[in-house]
Design an enzyme around this catalytic site. Structure first.
Site, mmCIF file in Angstrom:
data_model
loop_
_atom_site.group_PDB
_atom_site.id
_atom_site.type_symbol
_atom_site.label_atom_id
_atom_site.label_comp_id
_atom_site.label_asym_id
_atom_site.label_seq_id
_atom_site.Cartn_x
_atom_site.Cartn_y
_atom_site.Cartn_z
ATOM 1 N N GLY A 1 8.338 -3.074 4.850
ATOM 2 C CA GLY A 1 9.498 -3.086 3.961
ATOM 3 C C GLY A 1 9.616 -1.839 3.106
ATOM 4 N N ILE A 2 8.499 -1.276 2.698
ATOM 5 C CA ILE A 2 8.591 -0.056 1.882
ATOM 6 C C ILE A 2 9.138 1.064 2.764
ATOM 7 C CG2 ILE A 2 7.288 1.587 0.453
ATOM 8 C CD1 ILE A 2 7.217 -1.258 -0.706
ATOM 9 N N ARG B 1 3.835 -10.863 2.252
ATOM 10 C CA ARG B 1 4.765 -10.132 3.131
ATOM 11 C C ARG B 1 5.789 -11.127 3.680
ATOM 12 N NH1 ARG B 1 -0.479 -9.236 4.921
ATOM 13 N NH2 ARG B 1 -1.313 -7.136 4.642
ATOM 14 N N ALA C 1 0.827 -1.212 0.000
ATOM 15 C CA ALA C 1 0.000 0.000 0.000
ATOM 16 C C ALA C 1 0.858 1.257 0.000
ATOM 17 C CB ALA C 1 -0.899 -0.007 1.225
ATOM 18 N N GLY C 2 2.106 1.109 0.376
ATOM 19 C CA GLY C 2 3.015 2.257 0.327
ATOM 20 C C GLY C 2 2.900 3.200 1.514
ATOM 21 N N GLU D 1 1.105 2.337 12.749
ATOM 22 C CA GLU D 1 1.288 0.888 12.929
ATOM 23 C C GLU D 1 1.485 0.533 14.397
ATOM 24 O OE1 GLU D 1 1.763 -2.036 11.070
ATOM 25 O OE2 GLU D 1 1.131 -1.209 9.161
ATOM 26 N N ALA E 1 26.622 -44.506 6.925
ATOM 27 C CA ALA E 1 26.358 -45.941 6.746
ATOM 28 C C ALA E 1 27.601 -46.817 6.804
ATOM 29 C CB ALA E 1 25.630 -46.214 5.432
ATOM 30 N N SER F 1 23.298 -48.034 13.121
ATOM 31 C CA SER F 1 23.313 -49.432 13.562
ATOM 32 C C SER F 1 24.364 -49.702 14.633
ATOM 33 C CB SER F 1 23.576 -50.356 12.376
ATOM 34 O OG SER F 1 22.627 -50.116 11.379
ATOM 35 N N LYS G 1 16.995 -36.011 4.023
ATOM 36 C CA LYS G 1 18.040 -36.977 3.665
ATOM 37 C C LYS G 1 17.429 -37.848 2.575
ATOM 38 C CE LYS G 1 20.896 -40.729 5.133
ATOM 39 N NZ LYS G 1 20.739 -42.040 5.767
HETATM 40 C C1 LIG Z 1 -0.613 -6.475 0.817
HETATM 41 C C2 LIG Z 1 0.652 -5.852 1.314
HETATM 42 C C3 LIG Z 1 0.638 -4.558 1.801
HETATM 43 C C4 LIG Z 1 1.804 -3.964 2.269
HETATM 44 N N1 LIG Z 1 1.783 -2.667 2.660
HETATM 45 C C5 LIG Z 1 2.930 -2.069 3.080
HETATM 46 C C6 LIG Z 1 2.936 -0.706 3.436
HETATM 47 O O1 LIG Z 1 1.919 -0.032 3.356
HETATM 48 N N2 LIG Z 1 4.089 -0.167 3.872
HETATM 49 C C7 LIG Z 1 5.245 -0.872 3.962
HETATM 50 O O2 LIG Z 1 6.262 -0.336 4.385
HETATM 51 N N3 LIG Z 1 5.274 -2.176 3.597
HETATM 52 C C8 LIG Z 1 4.139 -2.779 3.162
HETATM 53 N N4 LIG Z 1 4.153 -4.094 2.802
HETATM 54 C C9 LIG Z 1 5.370 -4.871 3.006
HETATM 55 C C10 LIG Z 1 6.375 -4.679 1.884
HETATM 56 O O3 LIG Z 1 5.745 -4.775 0.651
HETATM 57 C C11 LIG Z 1 7.487 -5.719 2.005
HETATM 58 O O4 LIG Z 1 8.007 -5.742 3.301
HETATM 59 C C12 LIG Z 1 8.614 -5.383 1.030
HETATM 60 O O5 LIG Z 1 8.125 -5.260 -0.277
HETATM 61 C C13 LIG Z 1 9.687 -6.428 1.067
HETATM 62 O O6 LIG Z 1 10.576 -6.136 0.042
HETATM 63 P P1 LIG Z 1 11.660 -7.182 -0.456
HETATM 64 O O7 LIG Z 1 12.448 -6.511 -1.517
HETATM 65 O O8 LIG Z 1 12.371 -7.736 0.731
HETATM 66 O O9 LIG Z 1 10.786 -8.405 -1.008
HETATM 67 P P2 LIG Z 1 9.908 -8.498 -2.331
HETATM 68 O O10 LIG Z 1 9.374 -7.167 -2.676
HETATM 69 O O11 LIG Z 1 8.940 -9.586 -2.138
HETATM 70 O O12 LIG Z 1 10.961 -8.892 -3.434
HETATM 71 C C14 LIG Z 1 11.618 -10.138 -3.387
HETATM 72 C C15 LIG Z 1 12.097 -10.450 -4.786
HETATM 73 O O13 LIG Z 1 13.002 -11.544 -4.697
HETATM 74 C C16 LIG Z 1 12.762 -12.410 -5.793
HETATM 75 N N5 LIG Z 1 13.208 -13.744 -5.399
HETATM 76 C C17 LIG Z 1 12.710 -14.534 -4.433
HETATM 77 N N6 LIG Z 1 13.390 -15.691 -4.363
HETATM 78 C C18 LIG Z 1 14.344 -15.635 -5.312
HETATM 79 C C19 LIG Z 1 15.357 -16.535 -5.739
HETATM 80 N N7 LIG Z 1 15.531 -17.718 -5.154
HETATM 81 N N8 LIG Z 1 16.158 -16.169 -6.756
HETATM 82 C C20 LIG Z 1 16.011 -14.962 -7.349
HETATM 83 N N9 LIG Z 1 15.057 -14.066 -6.983
HETATM 84 C C21 LIG Z 1 14.239 -14.397 -5.977
HETATM 85 C C22 LIG Z 1 11.262 -12.347 -6.011
HETATM 86 O O14 LIG Z 1 10.919 -12.738 -7.338
HETATM 87 C C23 LIG Z 1 10.989 -10.869 -5.743
HETATM 88 O O15 LIG Z 1 11.078 -10.130 -6.934
HETATM 89 C C24 LIG Z 1 3.014 -4.698 2.281
HETATM 90 C C25 LIG Z 1 3.026 -5.989 1.755
HETATM 91 C C26 LIG Z 1 1.867 -6.564 1.277
HETATM 92 C C27 LIG Z 1 1.909 -7.951 0.696
HETATM 93 C C1 LIG Z 2 19.360 -44.262 9.768
HETATM 94 C C2 LIG Z 2 19.958 -44.063 8.452
HETATM 95 O O1 LIG Z 2 19.789 -43.061 7.823
HETATM 96 C C3 LIG Z 2 20.740 -45.160 7.896
HETATM 97 O O2 LIG Z 2 20.156 -45.505 6.715
HETATM 98 C C4 LIG Z 2 22.128 -44.673 7.736
HETATM 99 O O3 LIG Z 2 22.572 -44.803 6.478
HETATM 100 C C5 LIG Z 2 23.031 -45.183 8.798
HETATM 101 O O4 LIG Z 2 23.676 -46.389 8.455
HETATM 102 P P1 LIG Z 2 24.191 -47.380 9.602
HETATM 103 O O5 LIG Z 2 22.972 -47.933 10.236
HETATM 104 O O6 LIG Z 2 24.996 -48.400 8.877
HETATM 105 O O7 LIG Z 2 24.984 -46.539 10.570
#
Ligand SMILES: Cc1cc2nc3c(=O)[nH]c(=O)nc-3n(C[C@H](O)[C@H](O)[C@H](O)COP(=O)(O)OP(=O)(O)OC[C@H]3O[C@@H](n4cnc5c(N)ncnc54)[C@H](O)[C@@H]3O)c2cc1C
Ligand SMILES: CC(=O)[C@@H](O)[C@H](O)COP(=O)(O)O
Length: 674
Positions: free
Chosen positions: A346-347, A318, A44-45, A52, A602, A625, A515
């Site tokens: 976050g904003i 969020r 919402a910004g 809050e 193992a 084991s 695992k």
């Molecule tokens: C409905 C709503 C209302 C809100 N209102 C407010 C407000 O009024 N004021 C305020 O301050 N805050 C508000 N917030 C909170 C705020 O929006 C968040 O706290 C803030 O946007 C977090 O920013 P961020 O950059 O950490 O995460 P995000 O904005 O979620 O960005 C994370 C990014 O990381 C990327 N990403 C995730 N995992 C991976 C990965 N493994 N590899 C590569 N990229 C990845 C995602 O695609 C995304 O683009 C609101 C949130 C919501 C949902």
């Molecule tokens: C419990 C478990 O994950 C086993 O499958 C593991 O590989 C341990 O092997 P041992 O029982 O030979 O110690």
């Protein structure tokens, strides 16, 4: 590709940090799965630390600082890009439908609580801190101040310093600014895992291969838990907007309205209405129930909007933490910084996060005030961890005349798996014990922190697995669910998902460990390398920290590491055989080449074999084991613990060279002659 700093996540937090770092002269790359799929766009910004009603002192102070940075910060961004962020110091009005006891009689008309005044909180839910002004408006004053409020409004707080920014516009400005200053922006890149080696991130595994940098910043919002076991969970919020019709007076609402479970944010030509707060994981879509609740509450607060045209519905996630505070600062890896978990603010927190994180990374000026200390990830760890510490875990020789290990001049770093720190290097199992009590005693005697549990056997309540869930204290022991009994990749994937739920049910919300065992061969219990690799690939994509059980095959170990596994677990000899280390040469090659922890799993039958595996440089052991089948399991568990510590210590100390001939221990020179 090599960059000085790689930031994972292109929401407001990632982008703002990138710009700050770049402006200070660093090469920065932002990797983002999807720039549009971010809480940033859904928000919402509001810049609303006062409305809050933030009760945590450190958080309130951080929010105020960030709010104070907003005017200059947005002006600079606007000058750089020629675009508008929609920042408006409009104040926030928080109307109430019920007066708190004593409120009306004490507060007559608008009155300032003034800075530093001692004010008793008459309305705790809206009691702002003493150093940000707030004014109570009685019924007459509030309706006069803001025409059009619902008839049931009996008064409210006015927070003049709270503000708003158009978060979608801000996101656009940040992207443009990042491009202007030369940040490399890469959309469509999913980071799948951090590749770690001895307390350093040595690369990130992505859908397009490994990307390396000198330093990394995790800013992936609600998805952060996919990469590290941080307790960040999505909290869904639904929103909608209505257009301001032509017949309505120009900007009828001049400030943000902040009610109970509802807010209305006036933009140039529309009103933003939000937001639900739902603990439903990453469940997408708007729902009739969510939207109905929002509309009902919004109309009660500001009735005229009931005739405004609905424009749009949307939702977002969020990044929520258990204490609702962000996770900021250093991590378990020296070159990985965390900036996530900003939840509802976050904003608001973007400018201060960018400044503090850039200071921390570049100037290594850790937090002089300190502002970051309260937001360190370690607050969620039951055992505080440091990146380097003495090898003190467990084996305590200080009872006799021998020195405690902690007094020895040797340093060790803890075992880190998928970002989670463990002091013990021995993992144990739960199978084959004669009784639950023996198992409990053995786990305690082993001093292990990770216990593996066969998901299928728990599910089917197999002998020895009834009551297992309750038998161990899962607040102290990290569960390692395993896929024992699965013969194909598909089965293992299914059971892994059940395992994650099982860990959650036992209170380990952030446990994504599995695992992985894919074992079609029931005679030797040898794992299927192809099935294991296929299942690992899929599970990594699903956000699991995968610990695959494998034959001691160096090529396979490498492939598994490349697809993002958190460890590799080569077998010493067949499961349950007690044959000891039969695969030494291959395990040595695996250890030499691994960038992830190597856990010898193992076949270990005795403590001397356990020590031997650790002496080779294995990072940890999994032993079941040999402990469970000993006539005295608890004593054997203790012996294995001591062996693991002894082996580790010997590895760190270094072995003497092997010589072909004898060499006398007593010097031959300087002997006394008759
Ligand atoms: C409905 C709503 C209302 C809100 N209102 C407010 C407000 O009024 N004021 C305020 O301050 N805050 C508000 N917030 C909170 C705020 O929006 C968040 O706290 C803030 O946007 C977090 O920013 P961020 O950059 O950490 O995460 P995000 O904005 O979620 O960005 C994370 C990014 O990381 C990327 N990403 C995730 N995992 C991976 C990965 N493994 N590899 C590569 N990229 C990845 C995602 O695609 C995304 O683009 C609101 C949130 C919501 C949902
Ligand atoms: C419990 C478990 O994950 C086993 O499958 C593991 O590989 C341990 O092997 P041992 O029982 O030979 O110690």
């Amino acid at each position: 590709m090599t960059s000085e700093i790689v930031i994972i996540g292109g929401g407001v937090i990632g982008l703002a940090i990138a710009i700050e770092l770049k402006m200070r002269g660093t090469n920065v790359t932002v990797l983002c799965r999807d720039f549009q799929a971010a809480a940033t766009h859904a928000a919402a910004g509001m810049l609303a630390p006062d409305a809050e009603n933030i009760t945590n002192e450190a958080m309130r102070s951080l929010c105020w600082r960030s709010r104070a940075l907003y005017p200059d910060w947005t002006t600079k961004l606007e000058e750089l890009t020629g675009l508008n962020t929609g920042y408006r110091a409009c104040g926030i009005l928080a109307p109430v439908f019920e007066e708190a006891v004593g409120q009306g009689s004490r507060e007559q008309g608008a009155g300032s609580r003034g800075k530093g005044q001692n004010f008793s909180p008459l309305h705790p839910s809206h009691c702002p801190p003493a150093s940000s002004p707030a004014y109570w408006l009685n019924k007459e004053a509030i309706h006069q101040y803001q025409p059009g409020l619902g008839a049931e409004v009996v008064g409210g707080w006015w927070y003049p310093e709270d503000a708003q920014v158009d978060n979608k516009a801000l996101a656009h400005v940040l992207r443009t600014a990042a491009e202007c200053v030369g940040v490399e922006l890469k959309d469509g890149i999913t980071v799948e895992a951090f590749l770690q080696q001895q307390g350093q991130v040595v690369g990130v595994q992505t859908n397009v291969g490994i990307i390396r940098a000198a330093h990394y910043v995790l800013a992936s919002g609600a998805w952060s838990n996919e990469l590290l076991p941080l307790p960040v969970r999505p909290r869904k919020g639904q929103m909608l907007s209505v257009g301001i019709p032509e017949f309505a007076p120009d900007l009828p609402l001049k400030r943000v309205l902040f009610g109970q479970n509802i807010y209305i944010v006036p933009r140039r030509d529309r009103l933003i209405i939000g937001a639900t707060s739902e603990d439903v994981g990453f469940t997408p879509n708007n729902t009739p129930d969510g939207i109905q609740k929002l509309l009902q509450a919004a109309i009660r607060l500001y009735p005229q909007l009931k005739d405004y045209p609905i424009q749009e519905f949307w939702w977002g996630f969020r990044p929520a933490t258990p204490d609702e505070l962000p996770i900021l600062g250093t991590s378990h890896c020296q070159n990985l910084t965390l900036a996530t978990g900003h939840y509802r603010n976050g904003i608001l927190l973007t400018p201060i996060t960018a400044t503090l994180i850039a200071d921390l990374i570049l100037e290594q000026k850790p937090d002089p005030l300190p502002l970051l200390a309260d937001f360190h990830y370690s607050r969620f760890q039951s055992q505080p961890s440091t990146s380097t510490q003495m090898l003190t875990h467990s084996a305590n020789f200080s009872n006799g005349n021998r020195p405690a290990i902690s007094s020895l001049p040797i340093q060790d770093s803890p075992l880190i798996i998928a970002g989670k720190t463990f002091q013990s290097r021995l993992m144990t199992g739960t199978g084959k014990y004669r009784s639950i009590e023996e198992m409990q005693q053995s786990v305690a005697a082993s001093d292990c922190q990770i216990v593996t549990v066969a998901v299928r056997r728990v599910q089917t309540k197999a002998p020895g697995h009834e009551g297992l869930a309750e038998a161990l204290d899962w607040t102290k022991i990290w569960m390692l669910p395993n896929t024992a009994g699965c013969q194909t990749a598909e089965e293992a994937i299914r059971v892994a998902r059940l395992g994650r739920e099982m860990a959650k049910l036992l209170g380990q919300e952030d446990n994504n460990f599995i695992k992985l065992e894919v074992i079609p061969d029931l005679k030797y219990l040898l794992p299927d390398p192809i099935g294991t690799l296929q299942a690992a690939e899929q599970l990594v994509k699903e956000g699991f920290a995968v610990l695959p059980y494998i034959n001691a095959d160096p090529m396979l170990a490498k492939r598994l590491e490349e697809v993002g596994c958190a460890t590799v677990m080569p077998l010493a000899s067949p499961i349950g055989s007690g044959q000891g280390l039969k695969t030494t040469a291959n395990i040595q090659i695996i250890i030499e080449n691994a960038n992830v922890p190597v856990v010898v799993d193992a076949g270990i039958g005795s403590p001397s074999e356990a020590a031997q595996a650790m002496e080779l440089g294995a990072d940890a052991l999994l032993i079941n084991s040999a402990i469970a089948l000993s006539p005295n399991p608890a004593a054997m568990a203790r012996a294995m613990n001591l062996a693991a510590v002894a082996g580790r210590l010997a590895y760190l100390a270094g072995r003497m060279p092997i010589k072909d001939y004898a060499s006398p221990s007593s010097p031959l020179t300087g002997t006394i002659t008759n």
